[in-house]
Design a protein around this motif. Structure first.
Motif, PDB file in Angstrom:
ATOM      1  N   GLY A   1     -13.975  15.631 -13.536  1.00 24.78           N
ATOM      2  CA  GLY A   1     -14.830  15.251 -12.426  1.00 24.78           C
ATOM      3  C   GLY A   1     -14.057  15.122 -11.121  1.00 24.78           C
ATOM      4  O   GLY A   1     -14.526  15.536 -10.062  1.00 24.78           O
ATOM      5  N   LEU A   2     -12.842  14.565 -11.198  1.00 24.94           N
ATOM      6  CA  LEU A   2     -12.011  14.463 -10.005  1.00 24.94           C
ATOM      7  C   LEU A   2     -11.651  15.841  -9.468  1.00 24.94           C
ATOM      8  O   LEU A   2     -11.657  16.074  -8.254  1.00 24.94           O
ATOM      9  CB  LEU A   2     -10.731  13.686 -10.321  1.00 24.94           C
ATOM     10  N   SER A   3     -11.324  16.763 -10.374  1.00 26.59           N
ATOM     11  CA  SER A   3     -10.929  18.103  -9.931  1.00 26.59           C
ATOM     12  C   SER A   3     -12.075  18.844  -9.256  1.00 26.59           C
ATOM     13  O   SER A   3     -11.853  19.772  -8.474  1.00 26.59           O
ATOM     14  CB  SER A   3     -10.395  18.929 -11.114  1.00 26.59           C
ATOM     15  N   GLN A   4     -13.301  18.437  -9.552  1.00 25.66           N
ATOM     16  CA  GLN A   4     -14.455  19.073  -8.931  1.00 25.66           C
ATOM     17  C   GLN A   4     -14.825  18.432  -7.591  1.00 25.66           C
ATOM     18  O   GLN A   4     -15.708  18.925  -6.893  1.00 25.66           O
ATOM     19  CB  GLN A   4     -15.644  19.003  -9.890  1.00 25.66           C
ATOM     20  N   GLN A   5     -14.145  17.341  -7.240  1.00 24.98           N
ATOM     21  CA  GLN A   5     -14.418  16.665  -5.974  1.00 24.98           C
ATOM     22  C   GLN A   5     -13.864  17.440  -4.787  1.00 24.98           C
ATOM     23  O   GLN A   5     -14.354  17.313  -3.671  1.00 24.98           O
ATOM     24  CB  GLN A   5     -13.799  15.264  -5.973  1.00 24.98           C
ATOM     25  N   HIS A   6     -12.813  18.215  -5.025  1.00 29.75           N
ATOM     26  CA  HIS A   6     -12.119  18.851  -3.918  1.00 29.75           C
ATOM     27  C   HIS A   6     -11.486  20.153  -4.419  1.00 29.75           C
ATOM     28  O   HIS A   6     -11.013  20.224  -5.555  1.00 29.75           O
ATOM     29  CB  HIS A   6     -11.035  17.907  -3.387  1.00 29.75           C
ATOM     30  N   ASP A   7     -11.453  21.155  -3.555  1.00 27.14           N
ATOM     31  CA  ASP A   7     -10.876  22.445  -3.944  1.00 27.14           C
ATOM     32  C   ASP A   7      -9.397  22.348  -4.287  1.00 27.14           C
ATOM     33  O   ASP A   7      -8.860  23.205  -4.983  1.00 27.14           O
ATOM     34  CB  ASP A   7     -11.048  23.463  -2.812  1.00 27.14           C
ATOM     35  N   CYS A   8      -8.735  21.318  -3.774  1.00 26.10           N
ATOM     36  CA  CYS A   8      -7.288  21.244  -3.937  1.00 26.10           C
ATOM     37  C   CYS A   8      -6.847  20.121  -4.876  1.00 26.10           C
ATOM     38  O   CYS A   8      -5.739  19.593  -4.760  1.00 26.10           O
ATOM     39  CB  CYS A   8      -6.623  21.095  -2.575  1.00 26.10           C
ATOM     40  N   ILE A   9      -7.715  19.736  -5.807  1.00 23.33           N
ATOM     41  CA  ILE A   9      -7.318  18.843  -6.894  1.00 23.33           C
ATOM     42  C   ILE A   9      -7.315  19.657  -8.178  1.00 23.33           C
ATOM     43  O   ILE A   9      -8.330  20.243  -8.557  1.00 23.33           O
ATOM     44  CB  ILE A   9      -8.286  17.652  -7.057  1.00 23.33           C
ATOM     45  N   TYR A  10      -6.172  19.704  -8.835  1.00 19.78           N
ATOM     46  CA  TYR A  10      -6.035  20.476 -10.066  1.00 19.78           C
ATOM     47  C   TYR A  10      -5.975  19.548 -11.273  1.00 19.78           C
ATOM     48  O   TYR A  10      -5.252  18.557 -11.274  1.00 19.78           O
ATOM     49  CB  TYR A  10      -4.768  21.340 -10.010  1.00 19.78           C
TER      50      TYR A  10
ATOM     51  N   ARG B   1      -1.482  23.152   0.605  1.00 19.77           N
ATOM     52  CA  ARG B   1      -0.092  22.722   0.511  1.00 19.77           C
ATOM     53  C   ARG B   1       0.104  21.245   0.856  1.00 19.77           C
ATOM     54  O   ARG B   1       0.859  20.535   0.204  1.00 19.77           O
ATOM     55  CB  ARG B   1       0.768  23.597   1.422  1.00 19.77           C
ATOM     56  N   HIS B   2      -0.600  20.758   1.878  1.00 16.93           N
ATOM     57  CA  HIS B   2      -0.381  19.379   2.308  1.00 16.93           C
ATOM     58  C   HIS B   2      -1.453  18.418   1.807  1.00 16.93           C
ATOM     59  O   HIS B   2      -1.422  17.237   2.123  1.00 16.93           O
ATOM     60  CB  HIS B   2      -0.290  19.329   3.836  1.00 16.93           C
ATOM     61  N   SER B   3      -2.398  18.914   1.035  1.00 19.38           N
ATOM     62  CA  SER B   3      -3.455  18.030   0.525  1.00 19.38           C
ATOM     63  C   SER B   3      -3.690  18.232  -0.962  1.00 19.38           C
ATOM     64  O   SER B   3      -4.701  17.815  -1.494  1.00 19.38           O
ATOM     65  CB  SER B   3      -4.764  18.284   1.285  1.00 19.38           C
ATOM     66  N   CYS B   4      -2.744  18.881  -1.621  1.00 22.57           N
ATOM     67  CA  CYS B   4      -2.911  19.270  -3.016  1.00 22.57           C
ATOM     68  C   CYS B   4      -2.545  18.110  -3.946  1.00 22.57           C
ATOM     69  O   CYS B   4      -1.518  17.455  -3.769  1.00 22.57           O
ATOM     70  CB  CYS B   4      -2.044  20.478  -3.318  1.00 22.57           C
ATOM     71  N   ILE B   5      -3.409  17.851  -4.918  1.00 25.45           N
ATOM     72  CA  ILE B   5      -3.217  16.744  -5.852  1.00 25.45           C
ATOM     73  C   ILE B   5      -3.407  17.248  -7.274  1.00 25.45           C
ATOM     74  O   ILE B   5      -4.304  18.047  -7.543  1.00 25.45           O
ATOM     75  CB  ILE B   5      -4.232  15.615  -5.564  1.00 25.45           C
TER      76      ILE B   5
ATOM     77  N   GLN C   1       0.848  -1.181   0.000  1.00 25.81           N
ATOM     78  CA  GLN C   1       0.000   0.000   0.000  1.00 25.81           C
ATOM     79  C   GLN C   1       0.889   1.238   0.000  1.00 25.81           C
ATOM     80  O   GLN C   1       1.948   1.263   0.622  1.00 25.81           O
ATOM     81  CB  GLN C   1      -0.908   0.007   1.235  1.00 25.81           C
ATOM     82  N   GLN C   2       0.442   2.266  -0.700  1.00 24.81           N
ATOM     83  CA  GLN C   2       1.187   3.512  -0.715  1.00 24.81           C
ATOM     84  C   GLN C   2       1.032   4.189   0.643  1.00 24.81           C
ATOM     85  O   GLN C   2      -0.073   4.420   1.113  1.00 24.81           O
ATOM     86  CB  GLN C   2       0.666   4.428  -1.830  1.00 24.81           C
ATOM     87  N   VAL C   3       2.147   4.488   1.294  1.00 24.42           N
ATOM     88  CA  VAL C   3       2.092   5.033   2.644  1.00 24.42           C
ATOM     89  C   VAL C   3       2.204   6.557   2.647  1.00 24.42           C
ATOM     90  O   VAL C   3       1.876   7.192   3.639  1.00 24.42           O
ATOM     91  CB  VAL C   3       3.204   4.429   3.522  1.00 24.42           C
ATOM     92  N   GLU C   4       2.684   7.143   1.565  1.00 23.71           N
ATOM     93  CA  GLU C   4       2.782   8.590   1.488  1.00 23.71           C
ATOM     94  C   GLU C   4       1.491   9.168   0.921  1.00 23.71           C
ATOM     95  O   GLU C   4       0.794   8.526   0.133  1.00 23.71           O
ATOM     96  CB  GLU C   4       3.968   8.997   0.605  1.00 23.71           C
ATOM     97  N   GLU C   5       1.177  10.394   1.318  1.00 18.60           N
ATOM     98  CA  GLU C   5      -0.020  11.045   0.805  1.00 18.60           C
ATOM     99  C   GLU C   5       0.071  11.212  -0.704  1.00 18.60           C
ATOM    100  O   GLU C   5       1.149  11.438  -1.260  1.00 18.60           O
ATOM    101  CB  GLU C   5      -0.202  12.416   1.464  1.00 18.60           C
ATOM    102  N   ALA C   6      -1.070  11.128  -1.348  1.00 20.65           N
ATOM    103  CA  ALA C   6      -1.114  11.275  -2.802  1.00 20.65           C
ATOM    104  C   ALA C   6      -0.713  12.693  -3.202  1.00 20.65           C
ATOM    105  O   ALA C   6      -1.129  13.670  -2.575  1.00 20.65           O
ATOM    106  CB  ALA C   6      -2.512  10.969  -3.322  1.00 20.65           C
ATOM    107  N   ARG C   7       0.086  12.782  -4.248  1.00 19.76           N
ATOM    108  CA  ARG C   7       0.453  14.082  -4.821  1.00 19.76           C
ATOM    109  C   ARG C   7      -0.047  14.209  -6.257  1.00 19.76           C
ATOM    110  O   ARG C   7      -0.248  15.309  -6.738  1.00 19.76           O
ATOM    111  CB  ARG C   7       1.980  14.271  -4.778  1.00 19.76           C
TER     112      ARG C   7
END
Length: 303
Positions: free
Chosen positions: A106-115, A175-179, A82-88
Motif C-alpha cells: 500500500g505504501l509503494s502505491q502511494q507514490h511513484d518513487c516508493i519501492y 533520485r532525491h525523493s526515492c524511498i 526529529q529526523q532532519v534528513e530526508e527519508a530513504r
C-alpha cells in the motif's frame, strides 16, 4: 482554534500509563531540571517518558502472563529528536501474519518513487531488490539497504512484484525523493547492534505494526492447514469480526515469548534513541487500511 491531529500522539497515549509511572516521570523531569536547563531538561524528560512507557508495557505484559496491546489505535509516538534528513527507507517492524505485506504494498502505491522490497533481509523479496541486496554482500545490514536503495533509485523497478507502474526515468524523477519500504521480522536475524543501527539511522522512518500473537498463531495454523498464505484484505479477521471461527487454545509459550521479546527490543531502541515513530495496531489497519496508509505517508513526509 488549533486543529486536532490526525492521529493520537504520545501525550494522549501516555494518559493510559499508570499513576505510579507518571510519578516516576515527574521525578525524572525534576532531576533533569536540576542538572540542565530549559529545552535540554524537557528533551530529557520526554525521552524518559518514552523509555518508561516501553518498560512499563513490557512489565505489564509479563505480569499479566499474556499479551497487552501497546496502543489502541494508530499513534504517533513523538520524541524531541526529529529526523532532519530526508527519508530513504521505511522499516516496518512486524511479524508474520500481521498484514505487513499489504501495508508495504500500500505504501509503494502511494507514490511513484516508493519501492516495495518486502522481506529485504529474508527470502521473500522481489527479483530486482534481491539482485541489489546481493550486490551489497559483505556489508552490514544498514549498508546493504542503503546501497540497494541507491541502486534501485538509479535504474528503477519496472512492473516487478508489488511495484507496478513505476517511472521509466527513475534516475531523473526519483533520485532525491526515492524511498524503499521493507518488512522486518524476528526471523531475519537482525538483533542487537545491527537492529539498533538500522532503526536509529537518520534516513530511516519506522512503523511498528503489531497483531495479537494469539490471532497471529491462529492465522498461521489456518495458513499451514490450507496451504493459503495469501494477503487479500477481504480475508482478514479482526478482533471485532463476529463471523470468524473462534480462535481456541493458548498461544504456544515460545511463540509468545519470541513475539514479546522482538517488539520489546525494537521499542527499547526507539525509546533510548528518542526516535519518533508510528505505532499501528493490526485491528486499526484491518478496519481502514487506506486511512492508515495515508497517515503513515503523512508521517514519512513530515519527519
Amino acid at each position: 482554534p488549533k486543529e486536532k491531529p490526525p492521529y493520537p500522539t504520545v501525550q494522549g497515549a501516555a494518559m493510559r500509563v499508570s499513576t505510579s509511572l507518571l510519578l516516576v516521570l515527574g521525578f525524572a523531569a525534576s532531576a533533569a531540571a536540576t542538572s540542565t536547563s530549559g529545552t535540554a531538561a524537557f528533551i530529557e524528560a520526554r525521552a524518559e517518558l518514552g523509555r518508561l512507557r516501553a518498560t512499563h508495557h513490557a512489565e505489564q505484559s509479563r505480569e499479566a502472563g499474556e499479551w497487552v496491546p501497546f496502543v489502541k489505535d494508530v499513534t504517533l509516538v513523538t520524541m524531541e529528536k526529529q529526523q532532519v534528513e530526508e527519508a530513504r527507507f521505511v522499516v516496518i517492524v512486524s511479524a508474520q501474519r500481521s498484514a505487513s505485506s499489504s501495508l508495504a504494498q500500500g505504501l509503494s502505491q502511494q507514490h511513484d518513487c516508493i519501492y516495495n522490497c518486502n522481506e529485504f533481509f529474508g527470502v521473500r523479496t522481489n527479483k530486482q531488490c534481491r539482485d541489489f541486496k546481493h550486490s551489497g554482500e559483505g556489508e552490514a545490514p544498514l549498508g546493504r539497504i542503503l546501497l540497494a536503495r541507491d541502486d534501485l533509485c538509479e535504474v528503477g523497478v519496472h512492473d516487478d512484484i508489488g511495484n507496478p507502474g513505476k517511472p521509466a526515468t527513475a534516475a531523473q524523477e526519483c533520485r532525491h525523493s526515492c524511498i524503499v519500504a521493507l518488512k522486518l521480522f524476528v526471523g531475519h536475524g537482525l538483533r542487537g547492534q545491527e537492529l539498533e543501527e538500522l532503526l536509529s539511522h537518520s534516513q530511516a522512518r519506522v512503523v511498528v505494526l503489531e497483531r495479537d500473537p494469539q490471532e497471529r498463531w491462529c492465522s498461521l495454523q489456518e495458513a499451514e492447514a490450507n496451504n493459503d498464505w495469501g494477503t487479500d484484505p477481504s480475508h482478514w479477521k479482526t478482533a471485532t469480526d463476529s463471523s470468524r471461527p473462534p480462535c481456541l487454545g493458548e498461544v504456544p509459550a515460545d511463540l509468545l515469548e519470541e513475539h514479546q521479546g522482538w517488539y520489546d527490543e525494537a521499542r527499547r531502541i526507539l525509546s533510548e534513541h528518542s526516535i519518533s515513530h508510528i505505532e499501528v495496531p493490526f485491528d486499526a489497519f484491518a478496519r481502514d487500511s487506506e486511512a492508515v496508509i495515508a497517515k503513515i505517508w503523512e508521517f514519512v513526509e513530515a519527519h
